[in-house]
Each structure stands twice: as structure tokens, then as C-alpha cells.
Design a protein around this motif. Structure first.
Motif, PDB file in Angstrom:
ATOM      1  N   TYR A 261       0.843  -1.205   0.000  1.00  0.00           N
ATOM      2  CA  TYR A 261       0.000   0.000   0.000  1.00  0.00           C
ATOM      3  C   TYR A 261       0.878   1.255   0.000  1.00  0.00           C
ATOM      4  N   GLY A 262       1.883   1.269   0.871  1.00  0.00           N
ATOM      5  CA  GLY A 262       2.752   2.437   0.968  1.00  0.00           C
ATOM      6  C   GLY A 262       3.484   2.723  -0.327  1.00  0.00           C
ATOM      7  N   LYS A 263       3.985   1.663  -0.975  1.00  0.00           N
ATOM      8  CA  LYS A 263       4.671   1.844  -2.252  1.00  0.00           C
ATOM      9  C   LYS A 263       3.712   2.357  -3.325  1.00  0.00           C
ATOM     10  N   ALA A 264       2.498   1.823  -3.335  1.00  0.00           N
ATOM     11  CA  ALA A 264       1.516   2.238  -4.344  1.00  0.00           C
ATOM     12  C   ALA A 264       1.184   3.718  -4.221  1.00  0.00           C
ATOM     13  N   MET A 265       1.246   4.244  -3.004  1.00  0.00           N
ATOM     14  CA  MET A 265       0.947   5.658  -2.802  1.00  0.00           C
ATOM     15  C   MET A 265       2.049   6.571  -3.352  1.00  0.00           C
ATOM     16  N   SER A 266       3.180   5.980  -3.751  1.00  0.00           N
ATOM     17  CA  SER A 266       4.252   6.778  -4.346  1.00  0.00           C
ATOM     18  C   SER A 266       4.240   6.722  -5.875  1.00  0.00           C
ATOM     19  N   ILE A 267       3.242   6.043  -6.456  1.00  0.00           N
ATOM     20  CA  ILE A 267       3.117   6.003  -7.915  1.00  0.00           C
ATOM     21  C   ILE A 267       2.857   7.424  -8.435  1.00  0.00           C
ATOM     22  N   PRO A 268       3.581   7.878  -9.446  1.00  0.00           N
ATOM     23  CA  PRO A 268       3.347   9.218  -9.989  1.00  0.00           C
ATOM     24  C   PRO A 268       1.901   9.395 -10.464  1.00  0.00           C
ATOM     25  N   ASP A 269       1.329  10.580 -10.220  1.00  0.00           N
ATOM     26  CA  ASP A 269      -0.075  10.837 -10.586  1.00  0.00           C
ATOM     27  C   ASP A 269      -0.354  10.534 -12.050  1.00  0.00           C
ATOM     28  N   GLU A 270       0.595  10.896 -12.922  1.00  0.00           N
ATOM     29  CA  GLU A 270       0.351  10.746 -14.360  1.00  0.00           C
ATOM     30  C   GLU A 270       0.306   9.284 -14.811  1.00  0.00           C
ATOM     31  N   GLY A 297     -11.835  16.820 -12.585  1.00  0.00           N
ATOM     32  CA  GLY A 297     -11.481  17.415 -11.302  1.00  0.00           C
ATOM     33  C   GLY A 297     -12.441  17.084 -10.178  1.00  0.00           C
ATOM     34  N   THR A 298     -13.360  16.150 -10.410  1.00  0.00           N
ATOM     35  CA  THR A 298     -14.317  15.752  -9.372  1.00  0.00           C
ATOM     36  C   THR A 298     -13.772  14.625  -8.497  1.00  0.00           C
ATOM     37  N   LEU A 299     -12.622  14.084  -8.865  1.00  0.00           N
ATOM     38  CA  LEU A 299     -11.955  13.057  -8.063  1.00  0.00           C
ATOM     39  C   LEU A 299     -10.533  13.536  -7.793  1.00  0.00           C
ATOM     40  N   HIS A 300     -10.192  13.695  -6.529  1.00  0.00           N
ATOM     41  CA  HIS A 300      -8.856  14.167  -6.164  1.00  0.00           C
ATOM     42  C   HIS A 300      -7.834  13.065  -6.457  1.00  0.00           C
ATOM     43  N   PRO A 301      -6.681  13.420  -7.044  1.00  0.00           N
ATOM     44  CA  PRO A 301      -5.650  12.411  -7.340  1.00  0.00           C
ATOM     45  C   PRO A 301      -5.263  11.579  -6.122  1.00  0.00           C
ATOM     46  N   ARG A 302      -5.245  12.196  -4.909  1.00  0.00           N
ATOM     47  CA  ARG A 302      -4.902  11.449  -3.711  1.00  0.00           C
ATOM     48  C   ARG A 302      -5.927  10.351  -3.438  1.00  0.00           C
ATOM     49  N   ASP A 303      -7.217  10.676  -3.616  1.00  0.00           N
ATOM     50  CA  ASP A 303      -8.273   9.689  -3.377  1.00  0.00           C
ATOM     51  C   ASP A 303      -8.211   8.566  -4.421  1.00  0.00           C
ATOM     52  N   ALA A 304      -7.898   8.933  -5.669  1.00  0.00           N
ATOM     53  CA  ALA A 304      -7.774   7.924  -6.724  1.00  0.00           C
ATOM     54  C   ALA A 304      -6.602   6.990  -6.428  1.00  0.00           C
TER      55      ALA A 304
END
Length: 415
Positions: A261-270, A297-304
Motif C-alpha cells: 500500500y505504501g509503495k503504491a501511494m508513491s506512484i506518480p499521478d500521471e 477534477g471531481t476526483l482528487h488524485p490522492r483519493d484515486a
């Protein structure tokens, strides 16, 4: 094709379209698309499963998410009732695939191939149903070829065609040697498709040449040609290089839920959309909705990204583990709390030691220079307090907690 489609009911035509949409998701190239559609339509009309081939050269058995790009596509075919053919290259593995190599590959022993294949099966079972997979070892047919058979096989392709491979072309340009046996790797991989009468072969874009050999030899032997389905290579956590253990930019499918989970949260947004498409089990409609919401813009990148991380953990560890990993991330990394479970190490050294030496001794960092940089960048905490002095001397006490970066914690035990 039109005559074939006319024989289908309206319901069957809808099913062809559904499967084609699913199989096209995230694919780099289908060679050719019309043939894939025809094969799917014929399969539905005759109620006969397609044969989907994946060849394995079991030389590096640790599976990470980059490897699952092809496996997830195979799972889609399997869930629609098609037959998965896993070809274990116990014969070709003795040569080694020259793809992407500037020198000849080390030839594997029988024992190495068997052990690596076993490890593959255990890990693949997390993605596809191994009980429904056809397992084939290509030594079954390749070892039975006599010298005359080999000459006939070699006579069905030209040297010029083989030299079209980028790997061989580059090695020739730089006067690097090419051993004759390396030419036989794509020939044998192509012959596998002839023997097993494969309908579709899957692989990464780096397997373009090898997979097209299957079409070439099936045609030369008078068989129906397979369709090549080429998947893109997945960039790793750095967002640049292909995911690889050697690059340390990978997420292994055997890693713990929290680490995953922690590693996945470091995936670049793009890269989020690409990860959703290639390595999750979400449906095309669900992925499209996520993309649309991100763009709007209705879904925040952090939430995605949290949804992506949770989905990845859920696929390999289950729903409960995914929920716990998410809560751990929120409490530790978003709220700054200490994790409930911290790895403990027994300390038997001096009670006074420099912080830099301590970090290296506990293997939290690999070198003193790396430890010094991490302290200078304020990436080290001692009992929750950021360390700023690279010359700091630490007094060892029972229960002392060290934190490096966002995910590494160690608790020292002296009794």
C-alpha cells in the motif's frame, strides 16, 4: 467476417463486442485486430474456447506488478472460458532469450528451470486459476527433434529476417559476438505455437519479434495463424524506468499489505490511469469513470491513488488486509502517528553510538553517506523527533524507536 457475424444471434454479437472491448483494454498492439475479432466470434458461434499462449523462460522467478500486466490480460480470457496454455521453456531456457541482451544469456540447468517454474506457479496462482491452466514443457517436443528436423525448421526462415531483431542488429553494429545457438530461440518459440495450435499469444512489447515468429511458422506449416497481443511495459515507481527489481522501483506481489500500500501511494499521478488499466481487475467501464472524474477534477488524485493502492492490496491479500493497510497508512503517514506494530531488534552493542553508525548497523540505510544525506534531508526521526545533526550521538535504551523515511520503523530492545 461479415458472413460469420451474420450467423450470430444479436445476443452473441453483443458478447463479441463485450469481449473485444475487454481484451483491447490497455493493449499496445493487436496483430491483427480483425483476426482477433473473427476468432472471438467463431469461438462464440461454435462454443469452443480459444487457446491463449504465454511462454515463460523461467530465469527470474520473483514476480512483481510489471509481470502481472500480461497475467491480468490472461485472467480476462480465462474468466470468459478460454484455455490458458502456459509454456515452460525448460528447453529454450537452456539457451536464454536474447531479447534486450548485449551478450549471450547464461544457460540454465534442468534443476534451475524446474525450481524457477515452481516459484512461478505459486505466484501466478494469485492472478489466474492455475487449476484450469494447461501446463506444457517445451522439451516434450523440442527434445525429440532430430538433426534433420532442425535443418527443416531453420530452412523456413531467412538469416536476413532474424537479423531484423534490434538486439542482433545492435550487436553486429558494435562488433559484439552472436552465437549461432541464439538464432534458434525465436525459431523454437515459434515452433511451440505450431505444436500447440495456439490462437493467441500474449507478451510484452519487447516480445514483438518472438511472438510474430509463431505466426510465421504456423503459416509455413499450413496452420491457422495466431494473433499477437502485445502489452505495454509498465513503468516503475520512479515513473521513468521499466519496473524492475534491479532498479528498486517495483512492487512485489509477495510483499506485505502495508509495504504494498505504501509503495503504491508513491506512484506518480500521471501513471495512475495506466496502472488501473494494466494491473487491476476493475472493469473497463469503472476505469473510464475514474479517468473521466480525474480529468473533470471531481476526483482528487490522492483519493484515486488510495483506491488504486487498496485495490492492489485487495487483489493479493484480500479485502480485510486492504482495509487494514489503508487505515495504517492514514494513521501513520497522513496523521503522523506511530504504527501499532513496529519490527523489534535485539541490541547487544555499545550503549553510546553515533546516529549514522546506528542506522547502518540496523540496516535501515546501506551506507554512512546515505545515512548522512537522509539526516541532512530531515528524513530520520529518533523517538518521533526529527534528527538534524549528522554528528548526533545516541544513547541506546529499551524501546528506542527509529524512523527512516515514511515507511521504515525499528524498535530497539535491550532486555
Amino acid at each position: 467476417m461479415e458472413k460469420l457475424m451474420e450467423q450470430l444471434t444479436e445476443e452473441q454479437r453483443i458478447e463479441v463486442k463485450r469481449q473485444m472491448t475487454l481484451y483491447s483494454q490497455g493493449v499496445q498492439e493487436i496483430i491483427p485486430t480483425e483476426e482477433l475479432e473473427r476468432k472471438v466470434a467463431k469461438s462464440i458461434l461454435e462454443d469452443k474456447p480459444l487457446k491463449i499462449k504465454l511462454g515463460l523462460d523461467p530465469s527470474a522467478p520473483d514476480v512483481h506488478l510489471g509481470h502481472t500486466v500480461v497475467l491480468n490480460k490472461m485472467r480476462q480470457f480465462q474468466e470468459n472460458g478460454h484455455t490458458i496454455q502456459l509454456i515452460i521453456g525448460d528447453f529454450t531456457g537452456k539457451i536464454g532469450d536474447p531479447t534486450g541482451k548485449s551478450v549471450a544469456r547464461k544457460q540454465l540447468t534442468d534443476e534451475e528451470v524446474k525450481q524457477n517454474a515452481k516459484t512461478y506457479f505459486e505466484q501466478f496462482a494469485k492472478v489466474i486459476d492455475m487449476d484450469k491452466v494447461e501446463l506444457h514443457y517445451n522439451s516434450t517436443w523440442l527434445s525429440k527433434l532430430n538433426f534433420e528436423d532442425v535443418i527443416q525448421l531453420a530452412g523456413k526462415i531467412t538469416v536476413a529476417r532474424l537479423l531484423e531483431r534490434d538486439d542482433f542488429e545492435e550487436r553486429m553494429a558494435f562488433n559484439k559476438p552472436i552465437s549461432l545457438h541464439e538464432f534458434f530461440y525465436p525459431l523454437m518459440q515459434g515452433y511451440d505455437s505450431v505444436v500447440l495450435k495456439c490462437d493467441i499469444e500474449l507478451g510484452g512489447t519487447d516480445q514483438h519479434f518472438n511472438i510474430l515468429m509463431g505466426r510465421h511458422f504456423q503459416e509455413k506449416y499450413g496452420s491457422e495463424k495466431q494473433v499477437a497481443l502485445l502489452m505495454p511495459l509498465l513503468e516503475g515507481l520512479d515513473g521513468v524506468e521499466k519496473m524492475s527489481k534491479s532498479k528498486k522501483n517495483y512492487i512485489g506481489i509477495d510483499e506485505s499489505p502495508q509495504e504494498m500500500y505504501g509503495k503504491a501511494m508513491s506512484i506518480p499521478d500521471e501513471l495512475m490511469a495506466k496502472y488501473f488499466e494494466l494491473i487491476t481487475d476493475l472493469k473497463p467501464a469503472e476505469i473510464k469513470e475514474l479517468k473521466d472524474r480525474l480529468e473533470a477534477g471531481t476526483l482528487h488524485p490522492r483519493d484515486a491513488k488510495m483506491l488504486l493502492a487498496k485495490t492492489i492490496v485487495r487483489m493479493y491479500h484480500g479485502v480485510e488486509a486492504a482495509a487494514k493497510a489503508e487505515q495504517h497508512f492514514i494513521s501513520v503517514f497522513q496523521k503522523g502517528a506511530m504504527p501499532e506494530e513496529i519490527p523489534a531488534v535485539q541490541w547487544e552493542g555499545n550503549t553510546e553510538i553515533s546516529l549514522i553508525d546506528l542506522l547502518v548497523k540496523l540496516k535501515l540505510l546501506s551506507s554512512k553517506s546515505e545515512a548522512r544525506r537522509m539526516i541532512e534531508n530531515r528524513g530520520v526521526k529518533v523517538n518521533g523527533v526529527k534528527a538534524t545533526d549528522t554528528k548526533l550521538e545516541v544513547t541506546i535504551s529499551n524501546g528506542l524507536i527509529l524512523q527512516v523515511g515514511k515507511r521504515k520503523f525499528v524498535e530497539i530492545k535491550t532486555v
